[in-house]
Design a protein around this motif. Structure first.
Motif, PDB file in Angstrom:
ATOM      1  N   VAL A 189       8.539   1.836  10.674  1.00  0.00           N
ATOM      2  CA  VAL A 189       7.313   1.053  10.787  1.00  0.00           C
ATOM      3  C   VAL A 189       7.375  -0.068   9.745  1.00  0.00           C
ATOM      4  N   ALA A 190       7.343  -1.308  10.202  1.00  0.00           N
ATOM      5  CA  ALA A 190       7.358  -2.438   9.276  1.00  0.00           C
ATOM      6  C   ALA A 190       6.090  -2.403   8.423  1.00  0.00           C
ATOM      7  N   PHE A 191       6.253  -2.700   7.145  1.00  0.00           N
ATOM      8  CA  PHE A 191       5.120  -2.646   6.209  1.00  0.00           C
ATOM      9  C   PHE A 191       5.044  -3.940   5.401  1.00  0.00           C
ATOM     10  N   VAL A 192       3.824  -4.476   5.293  1.00  0.00           N
ATOM     11  CA  VAL A 192       3.558  -5.627   4.436  1.00  0.00           C
ATOM     12  C   VAL A 192       2.318  -5.295   3.616  1.00  0.00           C
ATOM     13  N   GLY A 193       2.422  -5.442   2.300  1.00  0.00           N
ATOM     14  CA  GLY A 193       1.290  -5.103   1.439  1.00  0.00           C
ATOM     15  C   GLY A 193       1.393  -5.787   0.097  1.00  0.00           C
ATOM     16  N   PRO A 194       0.378  -5.637  -0.743  1.00  0.00           N
ATOM     17  CA  PRO A 194       0.387  -6.280  -2.057  1.00  0.00           C
ATOM     18  C   PRO A 194       1.478  -5.711  -2.954  1.00  0.00           C
ATOM     19  N   ASP A 195       2.092  -6.591  -3.723  1.00  0.00           N
ATOM     20  CA  ASP A 195       3.114  -6.176  -4.674  1.00  0.00           C
ATOM     21  C   ASP A 195       2.424  -5.681  -5.941  1.00  0.00           C
ATOM     22  N   PRO A 196       2.585  -4.403  -6.310  1.00  0.00           N
ATOM     23  CA  PRO A 196       1.900  -3.875  -7.492  1.00  0.00           C
ATOM     24  C   PRO A 196       2.348  -4.534  -8.795  1.00  0.00           C
ATOM     25  N   ASP A 197       3.498  -5.219  -8.749  1.00  0.00           N
ATOM     26  CA  ASP A 197       4.017  -5.869  -9.956  1.00  0.00           C
ATOM     27  C   ASP A 197       3.693  -7.356 -10.013  1.00  0.00           C
ATOM     28  N   ASP A 198       3.083  -7.887  -8.945  1.00  0.00           N
ATOM     29  CA  ASP A 198       2.776  -9.317  -8.906  1.00  0.00           C
ATOM     30  C   ASP A 198       1.581  -9.539  -7.997  1.00  0.00           C
ATOM     31  N   ASP A 199       0.426  -9.874  -8.573  1.00  0.00           N
ATOM     32  CA  ASP A 199      -0.807 -10.026  -7.804  1.00  0.00           C
ATOM     33  C   ASP A 199      -0.747 -11.176  -6.802  1.00  0.00           C
ATOM     34  N   PHE A 200       0.207 -12.084  -6.953  1.00  0.00           N
ATOM     35  CA  PHE A 200       0.249 -13.265  -6.100  1.00  0.00           C
ATOM     36  C   PHE A 200       1.276 -13.157  -4.975  1.00  0.00           C
ATOM     37  N   ASN A 201       1.961 -12.042  -4.906  1.00  0.00           N
ATOM     38  CA  ASN A 201       3.000 -11.884  -3.882  1.00  0.00           C
ATOM     39  C   ASN A 201       2.776 -10.642  -3.035  1.00  0.00           C
ATOM     40  N   GLN A 202       3.381 -10.659  -1.867  1.00  0.00           N
ATOM     41  CA  GLN A 202       3.368  -9.515  -0.961  1.00  0.00           C
ATOM     42  C   GLN A 202       4.732  -8.839  -1.016  1.00  0.00           C
ATOM     43  N   MET A 203       4.748  -7.558  -0.750  1.00  0.00           N
ATOM     44  CA  MET A 203       6.008  -6.839  -0.636  1.00  0.00           C
ATOM     45  C   MET A 203       6.204  -6.421   0.819  1.00  0.00           C
ATOM     46  N   GLU A 204       7.430  -6.377   1.257  1.00  0.00           N
ATOM     47  CA  GLU A 204       7.754  -5.997   2.618  1.00  0.00           C
ATOM     48  C   GLU A 204       8.748  -4.849   2.596  1.00  0.00           C
ATOM     49  N   GLY A 205       8.679  -4.025   3.604  1.00  0.00           N
ATOM     50  CA  GLY A 205       9.603  -2.904   3.652  1.00  0.00           C
ATOM     51  C   GLY A 205       9.480  -2.145   4.948  1.00  0.00           C
ATOM     52  N   MET A 206      10.020  -0.961   4.981  1.00  0.00           N
ATOM     53  CA  MET A 206       9.975  -0.111   6.165  1.00  0.00           C
ATOM     54  C   MET A 206       9.479   1.281   5.773  1.00  0.00           C
ATOM     55  N   ILE A 207       8.608   1.824   6.588  1.00  0.00           N
ATOM     56  CA  ILE A 207       8.110   3.183   6.388  1.00  0.00           C
ATOM     57  C   ILE A 207       8.754   4.067   7.455  1.00  0.00           C
ATOM     58  N   THR A 208       9.300   5.181   7.049  1.00  0.00           N
ATOM     59  CA  THR A 208       9.884   6.128   7.991  1.00  0.00           C
ATOM     60  C   THR A 208       8.938   7.316   8.164  1.00  0.00           C
ATOM     61  N   PRO A 209       9.049   8.061   9.246  1.00  0.00           N
ATOM     62  CA  PRO A 209       8.137   9.188   9.477  1.00  0.00           C
ATOM     63  C   PRO A 209       8.050  10.163   8.311  1.00  0.00           C
ATOM     64  N   ASP A 210       9.162  10.377   7.581  1.00  0.00           N
ATOM     65  CA  ASP A 210       9.143  11.351   6.496  1.00  0.00           C
ATOM     66  C   ASP A 210       8.396  10.840   5.264  1.00  0.00           C
ATOM     67  N   THR A 211       8.141   9.518   5.172  1.00  0.00           N
ATOM     68  CA  THR A 211       7.371   8.972   4.047  1.00  0.00           C
ATOM     69  C   THR A 211       5.973   8.523   4.476  1.00  0.00           C
ATOM     70  N   TRP A 212       5.645   8.729   5.750  1.00  0.00           N
ATOM     71  CA  TRP A 212       4.380   8.221   6.287  1.00  0.00           C
ATOM     72  C   TRP A 212       3.162   8.783   5.550  1.00  0.00           C
ATOM     73  N   GLU A 213       3.212  10.031   5.168  1.00  0.00           N
ATOM     74  CA  GLU A 213       2.055  10.669   4.539  1.00  0.00           C
ATOM     75  C   GLU A 213       1.574   9.901   3.314  1.00  0.00           C
ATOM     76  N   ALA A 214       2.497   9.284   2.569  1.00  0.00           N
ATOM     77  CA  ALA A 214       2.131   8.543   1.359  1.00  0.00           C
ATOM     78  C   ALA A 214       1.406   7.242   1.684  1.00  0.00           C
ATOM     79  N   PHE A 215       1.569   6.740   2.898  1.00  0.00           N
ATOM     80  CA  PHE A 215       0.996   5.448   3.269  1.00  0.00           C
ATOM     81  C   PHE A 215      -0.142   5.560   4.283  1.00  0.00           C
ATOM     82  N   ALA A 216      -0.246   6.685   4.964  1.00  0.00           N
ATOM     83  CA  ALA A 216      -1.193   6.828   6.073  1.00  0.00           C
ATOM     84  C   ALA A 216      -2.617   6.474   5.653  1.00  0.00           C
ATOM     85  N   PRO A 217      -3.234   5.472   6.278  1.00  0.00           N
ATOM     86  CA  PRO A 217      -4.598   5.088   5.919  1.00  0.00           C
ATOM     87  C   PRO A 217      -5.614   6.034   6.542  1.00  0.00           C
TER      88      PRO A 217
END
Length: 264
Positions: A183-211
């Protein structure tokens, strides 16, 4: 692109809970009086979104913008509501956020279309499997509520997606099985308030991100004329008067809907 983990970005759940707490802490009588004392700007009729927020928050304005006697159409007949019997409809104002569903980006642009003449606010009761359509038209430049229609979810243009969504938000195992392999992911970068971070979420890590998503009732707005469901869906959860924004993108593969992207 990077592989995301639960420690890299805040969960939307905490933000949503914070919003709900804030909204509930404001005395409704005080808030309503402030809105009543502040006339709605004429420009608010240009965009339906601007109008509907004023409509849902201002009791006096609401009565002025309902065409009475108001017809309520149900499966078992019709009901007529007089001005004296009308009860204030606050829509999503009490919960501090609202939801929207679109087939594509083109539909999303209609939110900013000042030439619209029609719109429908949908109150979708997932557990009761019922949708209430509040039908608005712009008459001589002013948005007016003309009627209310109540119908089963199965008759909705979004019936397939709503059946899926109802299970997606209540069945954790089904939710994981309804994820794309990545699952493609775009969200705020915790290390930089002015940038976004991008990445991929896999089913085994989904629980940490599930809204945390609403499971009893959601809202939707149809801007202009309803359109067929299609095989894509953009689900948006947006805070009222704050920066909360959650966007989930789904695709229908055969008879199955799957989540392909999440943006926070």
């Amino acid at each position: 692109m990077c592989s995301c983990t639960g420690n890299q970005t805040p969960k939307p759940t905490a933000i949503a809970d914070s919003i709900a707490d804030t909204v509930d802490s404001v005395p409704s009588d005080t808030l309503e009086q402030l809105l009543i004392d502040t006339p709605m700007p004429k420009a608010a009729d240009e965009l339906f979104d601007d109008f509907v927020f004023n409509f849902a928050a201002n009791k006096r304005l609401q009565k002025e913008r309902v065409v009475f006697p108001l017809k309520v159409r149900k499966a078992d007949g019709e009901e007529i509501i007089s001005k004296e019997k009308w009860e204030m409809e606050r829509f999503f104002m009490r919960q501090g956020y609202y939801t929207l569903m679109f087939n594509d980006e083109r539909q999303m642009t209609l939110m900013k279309d000042t030439s619209l003449k029609a719109a429908v606010v949908q109150k979708i009761q997932l557990r009761k499997k019922v949708i209430k359509d509040y039908v608005f038209r712009r008459i001589r430049g002013a948005w007016m509520l003309l009627e209310i229609k109540e119908s089963p979810i199965e008759e909705s243009e979004n019936a397939s997606f709503l059946r899926f969504y109802s299970r997606f938000v209540t069945d954790s195992a089904f939710q994981v099985s309804s994820l794309s392999p990545t699952v493609a992911f775009v969200g705020p970068d915790p290390d930089d308030d002015f940038n976004q971070m991008e990445g991929m979420i896999t089913p085994d890590t989904w629980e940490a991100f599930a809204p945390k998503l609403p499971s009893k009732m959601i809202y939707n707005v149809i801007y202009g004329a309803p359109e067929p469901e299609g095989n894509k869906k953009i689900f948006i959860m947006r805070g009222i008067a704050n920066g909360l924004e959650l966007e989930l993108r789904f695709k229908k593969k055969g008879s199955r809907w799957v989540l392909t992207k999440m943006t926070t």
